[in-house]
Design an enzyme around this catalytic site. Structure first.
Site, PDB file in Angstrom:
ATOM      1  N   PRO A 143       0.846  -1.197   0.000  1.00 48.75           N
ATOM      2  CA  PRO A 143       0.000   0.000   0.000  1.00 48.75           C
ATOM      3  C   PRO A 143       0.882   1.247   0.000  1.00 48.75           C
ATOM      4  CG  PRO A 143      -0.322  -1.294   2.021  1.00 48.75           C
ATOM      5  CD  PRO A 143       0.699  -1.995   1.194  1.00 48.75           C
ATOM      6  N   HIS A 144       0.489   2.238  -0.776  1.00 52.71           N
ATOM      7  CA  HIS A 144       1.294   3.456  -0.868  1.00 52.71           C
ATOM      8  C   HIS A 144       0.398   4.639  -1.192  1.00 52.71           C
ATOM      9  CE1 HIS A 144       1.071   1.541  -4.827  1.00 52.71           C
ATOM     10  NE2 HIS A 144       1.060   2.770  -5.319  1.00 52.71           N
TER      11      HIS A 144
END
Length: 155
Positions: free
Chosen positions: A67-68
């Site tokens: 996740p970013h």
């Protein structure tokens, strides 16, 4: 430019994190990172991570998610790594539940640097030996050492 090694200090490598769901894991990280980074707000980080997930899951397969998100309050890239106590459904491309989560926050204007870090992460996490070593880790220190070793091997 930041390297993965410099943006992932031992204290942001978390071992045996309770999972539950993708949302809970992202909430946990958002709260954790905001407590450790005064410029960040947990609700804002969480909202940005969730917004990114809505564009398409960051579950890259083999039990790994990256996740970013971008944040205007992030001065330099920040990474965190979570080894979950039990896998969670992350809507990954291969349908497999996720137990290794590498979270990346980057400044709003980071573009090439952001993509370079994501590509490095994907390369490291696509290595079967690295994943096995991370899953066999028995402590936070062991987990961080294995990650840094994998980063150096790839570099």
């Amino acid at each position: 430019m930041s390297s993965l090694e410099t943006i992932l200090p031992p204290e942001r490598t978390l071992f045996d994190v309770p999972g539950g769901s993708k949302k809970r894991v992202l909430e946990f990280f958002s709260t954790f990172i905001a407590q450790n980074t005064p410029s960040l707000d947990s609700q804002e980080v969480f909202a940005r991570l969730i917004a990114r997930e809505r564009l398409g899951s960051t579950g890259i397969g083999n039990g790994v998610a990256i996740p970013h998100a971008r944040s205007p309050h992030c001065k330099a890239p920040i990474a965190g790594f979570l080894k979950l106590s039990e896998p969670v459904d992350f809507d990954a491309i291969d349908g497999e539940p996720v137990d290794l989560v590498f979270v990346l926050l980057v400044p709003e204007e980071a573009d090439a640097a952001h993509l370079t870090l994501l590509a490095q992460l994907a390369g490291i996490m696509n290595d079967v030996d690295t994943r096995m070593r991370l899953r066999r880790s028995s402590s936070q220190r062991d987990l961080h050492d294995s990650l840094i070793e994998a980063i150096r091997r790839q570099g």
